[in-house]
Design an enzyme around this catalytic site. Sequence first.
Site, mmCIF file in Angstrom:
data_model
loop_
_atom_site.group_PDB
_atom_site.id
_atom_site.type_symbol
_atom_site.label_atom_id
_atom_site.label_comp_id
_atom_site.label_asym_id
_atom_site.label_seq_id
_atom_site.Cartn_x
_atom_site.Cartn_y
_atom_site.Cartn_z
ATOM 1 N N GLY A 46 0.793 -1.301 0.162
ATOM 2 C CA GLY A 46 -0.049 -0.116 0.044
ATOM 3 C C GLY A 46 0.859 1.317 0.004
ATOM 4 O O GLY A 46 2.029 1.166 0.364
ATOM 5 N N HIS A 130 -4.358 1.830 7.945
ATOM 6 C CA HIS A 130 -2.991 2.105 7.665
ATOM 7 C C HIS A 130 -2.930 3.293 6.672
ATOM 8 O O HIS A 130 -2.283 4.337 7.091
ATOM 9 C CB HIS A 130 -1.798 1.169 7.492
HETATM 10 CO CO CO Z 1 2.800 3.566 5.736
#
Ligand code: CO
Length: 157
Positions: A46, A130
């Site tokens: 990510g 996150h």
């Molecule tokens: Co990060």
Amino acid sequence: MALRTIITSEDEILHKKSKEVTDFNERLHTLLDDMHETLTESGGVGLAAPQVGILRRVVIMDYDDNYFELINPEIILRSGKQKVVEGCLSCPGETCVLERPKKVKVRAADRDGNEYVYTFSDFYAKLACHEIDHLDGILITDIKERYYDPETDKNLK
Ligand code: CO
């Protein structure tokens, strides 16, 4: 497409809040394509735009053959809890064990401005939380009240 440089936690950009995307234009598409290339190159799962120095609410997630582009993502529902281990491309060498929701519903636009609601569970839920934290200038190392020692399984607070 071009690789962008991933900045690390000592850069103050990573501690700032990102702005909403208002123009779903070629510039956004280039940013997304560059972020995807950069993420693939890094081997991560990510990436949020502030990590490449752009303070805009843009997140990508690429895990297990599922690729998501989330523009102006907003968590509209959180349920359950899970204890997870997280690292971050912007915090090299840091691993934190945190508590995250087990499931989240996220409203976000795609690269053309069409809105969708996604339901993310387990790994995808922690990943979405996150990355969305990055848009608010929050790093895993900032989440002190949820900081655990994986060795002893004790909360360090
Ligand atoms: Co990060």
